[in-house]
Design an enzyme around this catalytic site. Structure first.
Site, PDB file in Angstrom:
ATOM      1  N   HIS A   1       0.810  -1.215   0.000  1.00  0.00           N
ATOM      2  CA  HIS A   1       0.000   0.000   0.000  1.00  0.00           C
ATOM      3  C   HIS A   1       0.844   1.264   0.000  1.00  0.00           C
ATOM      4  O   HIS A   1       1.893   1.345   0.654  1.00  0.00           O
ATOM      5  CB  HIS A   1      -1.040   0.025   1.122  1.00  0.00           C
ATOM      6  CG  HIS A   1      -0.516   0.062   2.515  1.00  0.00           C
ATOM      7  ND1 HIS A   1      -0.174   1.237   3.147  1.00  0.00           N
ATOM      8  CD2 HIS A   1      -0.288  -0.921   3.418  1.00  0.00           C
ATOM      9  CE1 HIS A   1       0.222   0.960   4.388  1.00  0.00           C
ATOM     10  NE2 HIS A   1       0.177  -0.331   4.581  1.00  0.00           N
TER      11      HIS A   1
ATOM     12  N   ASP B   1       3.029  -6.439   3.187  1.00  0.00           N
ATOM     13  CA  ASP B   1       2.647  -5.342   4.082  1.00  0.00           C
ATOM     14  C   ASP B   1       3.025  -5.678   5.515  1.00  0.00           C
ATOM     15  O   ASP B   1       2.216  -5.630   6.428  1.00  0.00           O
ATOM     16  CB  ASP B   1       1.135  -5.069   3.960  1.00  0.00           C
ATOM     17  CG  ASP B   1       0.698  -3.867   4.799  1.00  0.00           C
ATOM     18  OD1 ASP B   1       1.568  -3.086   5.230  1.00  0.00           O
ATOM     19  OD2 ASP B   1      -0.520  -3.710   5.015  1.00  0.00           O
TER      20      ASP B   1
ATOM     21  N   GLU C   1      -5.059   1.971   2.622  1.00  0.00           N
ATOM     22  CA  GLU C   1      -5.113   0.706   3.362  1.00  0.00           C
ATOM     23  C   GLU C   1      -5.274   0.964   4.853  1.00  0.00           C
ATOM     24  O   GLU C   1      -6.111   0.364   5.521  1.00  0.00           O
ATOM     25  CB  GLU C   1      -3.844  -0.121   3.099  1.00  0.00           C
ATOM     26  CG  GLU C   1      -3.886  -1.540   3.680  1.00  0.00           C
ATOM     27  CD  GLU C   1      -3.536  -1.649   5.161  1.00  0.00           C
ATOM     28  OE1 GLU C   1      -3.968  -2.608   5.813  1.00  0.00           O
ATOM     29  OE2 GLU C   1      -2.830  -0.742   5.677  1.00  0.00           O
TER      30      GLU C   1
ATOM     31  N   ASP D   1       6.105   0.733   6.540  1.00  0.00           N
ATOM     32  CA  ASP D   1       4.663   0.518   6.400  1.00  0.00           C
ATOM     33  C   ASP D   1       4.073   1.615   5.532  1.00  0.00           C
ATOM     34  O   ASP D   1       3.562   2.594   6.047  1.00  0.00           O
ATOM     35  CB  ASP D   1       4.030   0.477   7.791  1.00  0.00           C
ATOM     36  CG  ASP D   1       2.575   0.036   7.773  1.00  0.00           C
ATOM     37  OD1 ASP D   1       2.097  -0.429   6.720  1.00  0.00           O
ATOM     38  OD2 ASP D   1       1.916   0.164   8.815  1.00  0.00           O
TER      39      ASP D   1
END
Lengths: 468, 468
Positions: free
Chosen positions: B282, B354, B328, B294
């Site tokens: 994402h 992810d 996300e 992240d």
């Protein structure tokens, strides 16, 4: 391969008996069983941790000259009385106080990003709405110092000057010049403000604050430290070669003279003429965290060790005086006030703990010739804790500095600095950083030191140092 | 000693030849030299790091639905085009957006101390001047859930629910319930606000944000996560047994529907009927940091691996579609929009990255019976990277979730979670957290997976899962 390297390799290749041909060292003094027993019992100490836990939980941050530091003094006096110390007292003085305001920064071009930073002590302020200016990137302090006068007019100076960890902490002085004098240098060159890479060794998003100073005649400019990742981000942007501009909001202020103070407690000795053994750390902390390692640990370690002598059932020859100094971080006011009041009293030895709570790896002592044997006995007492006998001067530290400068003997029990600057002066200086077992090793080292020094039969008179 | 434990001990005590009596495992398929060559070349990959460095430096935080995420989409499309991908496009959709405001907290009694915290996504707001209330301390989510209805009326709930690191990340789901539903539970019991211990595994002074949700009919209350040291501080104060009060200022707000989007790029395959291999991560991040792990790492790893197939000189059988999903973190809007638009297209396999950039330690696959041999070939291709073949389902992840739910086969390349939650959703999620060598191991694993799967001669049709 150089000849010297070749020789070293050949030396290593010699059979073992070759080592035996070296001169045998002098026979070390046997460890004193009473000292060893006190030392080893201290490896189970809970008093030091209890002090750190209590001070960080029940007081927290205690910036010098604020009501929080005053609460800390009350807490300290109550704690030292409860521990059974004698002559517990608070000695106050007044000092100028700087307090933090708002602090925000962002890169506005070429890549808009918010930054994390903390103002340096004595920083000037931006307008309340902030200032926006071009950033001039200096990777080192030397680059800043060599910039032409006037070249920074209206700009924000950035200084990298990255710091690497060292066990003896020496990299702090070298890298720290960017903080200690970088802002004044930038101000003299016309800078509107300065941001530096934190003088620290971590890579967390937490800035390291600390004092800077502006000499008479140099108007303080806004000055702050970026967290290390934010500093790296600016350097990565600079590598793209496009102009960088930054918006900076810093609104600290000077609030004038306020009260600070030292807290003093004693284990009275039997021989008033033998001189005081002065030990301690500093009670004040920076304002970003609870000051667990800087320096709740130092006040805790020294008090816990003194309490072990107090509770040993045998009065020491020399009075042990524990001082929890005020206002160390912001300029050493407590240390100077102590010397002003007590400098005329006879001191045998001074020692301070202000380098966190990692294990003690080395001791160093500067003692008069009459007491050289004390250092040998210390070496024997401390070696089982994994502590080496360093050959440098003892008596380091800003709180005992003014006392040491009067010619008092000094002993250092050096904690490892390999991780100290990961945390020092950051929001991360909390109880989590203190390892109970390492703290206990510190208490054991200090207990052994006190047992040896406070009872030493030798005269411990003044010393002469080159540097004082 | 239980009988089972005794049997295990006895088994270990058997001489070595006893092991030889176990049934020999089936002969694994030989590694395909072409796959091995692609995999090993990827261990020198620089593309993934370049993407992470670029996205974090030139865009930074990119909260879903904001102009920063829009800038990230433009950056992404330009980068994917520059890398030579085909059919690069942006597909937008609209979604509700929550943005952070001021956030401050302090304990006002019994021990005044400032706290570090971050509002949770969807948090309600306090009055601008803040609210002050008594804190009710729950060490676990279970304690909160079992509190009587109405018992929290007007109070601030604190929930601990400490999280321990696990390699497979399973402790996140277990501890995370305090964040996912704790605020709604506290709201229903009348709480004025809730603060939780961060759902994370570090001990730094950095809070972990993340979404929470309030069901229809439950009015959102102010909800925030304290850094772990701040949470421990509250628990230490609570242990003193005196009432605790807290002042809390949180001023986030919902700003309505905004535009978000997915960025798509392809390596076209030779056989349109063989189904798409959908991979990605994402593009959006939380707002506290630059989202290096992240999930800049996830988009980087999957694109870098796909580029290695693109540049291999041999067109794959199946189209590899790289999707950098939007939104996300805040509810998986990108994943659902993708399935809404593309769910009717034939997909052979879906896989997402992810979970940071630590090394891949395990793969798991859910494949139709017709393609079981693909998993065996994957095992042979991945074993040299130190990757074990797990026996659980493959196809985990919130972005591919809606596609997986339509019956598409799934493969997981699981990074170690032992350090992921030290950083995830905190201000510390910056480039420093990415280890280049571990990132390369990820690219190698994904390259090997793509080389095996995209060219697999087997039909890879729908699968049936128990849980979908």
């Amino acid at each position: 391969m150089t000849n010297r390297f070749l020789a070293a390799v050949l030396a290593l290749a010699l059979p073992f008996p070759a080592f035996a041909q070296r001169a045998e060292p002098p026979v070390p003094p046997a460890a004193d069983p009473a000292v060893a027993a006190l030392r080893d019992a201290a490896l189970k100490d809970d008093v030091a941790y209890d002090i750190v836990e209590g001070l960080t939980t029940e007081v927290g941050q205690r910036l010098a000259g604020t009501e929080a530091e005053a609460r800390a003094r009350q807490w300290a006096a109550a704690k030292l009385n409860a521990l059974g110390f004698k002559n517990v007292r608070i000695e106050t003085y007044r000092m100028p106080v700087w307090v933090r305001g708002e602090e925000r920064a962002e890169i506005t071009a070429p890549f808009p990003q918010k930054l994390t930073l903390a103002a340096l002590g004595n920083s000037g302020a931006t307008p309340a709405a902030g200032l926006t200016a071009e950033v001039v990137v200096f990777k080192t302090y030397s680059d800043l110092a060599n910039a032409p006068d006037g070249s920074l007019k209206g700009k924000i100076a950035y200084v990298g000057n990255a710091m690497a960890p060292t066990q003896d902490g020496s990299s702090y002085g070298q890298a720290g010049v960017a903080r200690f004098v970088g802002p004044a240098v930038a101000a003299r060159k016309g800078a509107a403000a300065i941001v530096i890479r934190s003088i620290g060794t971590d890579t967390h998003r937490l800035p390291h604050t600390g004092m800077t100073s502006f000499p008479e005649g140099v108007k303080p400019i806004p000055a702050a430290a970026l967290s290390v990742p934010d500093a790296k981000l600016i350097e990565a942007m600079a590598a793209r070669g496009r102009p960088i501009s930054m918006k900076l909001v810093l609104t600290p202020r000077q609030i004038g003279e306020q009260e600070s103070g030292n807290v003093i407690a004693e284990v009275p000795g039997s021989d008033p003429d033998a001189g005081v053994v002065l030990i301690g750390g500093h009670l004040d902390s920076w304002d970003l965290a609870t000051g667990a390692i800087d320096d709740a640990s130092g006040v805790a370690i020294t008090a816990a060790a003194a309490k072990r002598i107090l509770d040993s059932g045998r009065q020491p020859r020399r009075t042990i005086r524990v001082v929890w100094f005020g206002a160390e971080e912001v300029g050493g006011y407590g240390g100077r006030d102590y010397t002003r009041r007590h400098g005329a009293e006879r001191h045998a030895v001074a020692a301070e703990s202000d380098f966190g709570a990692d294990r003690v790896w080395r001791f160093q002592a500067t003692l008069p010739d009459s007491a050289k044997a004390v250092a040998d006995r210390l070496a024997s007492a401390l070696a089982p804790l994994g502590i080496v006998h360093g050959k440098g001067d003892g008596g380091d530290g800003s709180d005992i500095g003014p006392t040491i400068a009067t010619g008092v003997a000094g002993i250092d029990l050096n904690q490892s600095g390999l991780h100290y600057f990961d945390t020092h002066h950051t929001p991360d200086d909390t109880l989590d950083r203190v390892d109970r077992e390492e703290l206990r090793q510190n208490v054991a080292a200090w207990t052994a030191m006190l047992a040896v020094v406070a009872d030493a039969p030798e005269e411990i008179g003044p010393v002469q140092r080159k540097s004082h």
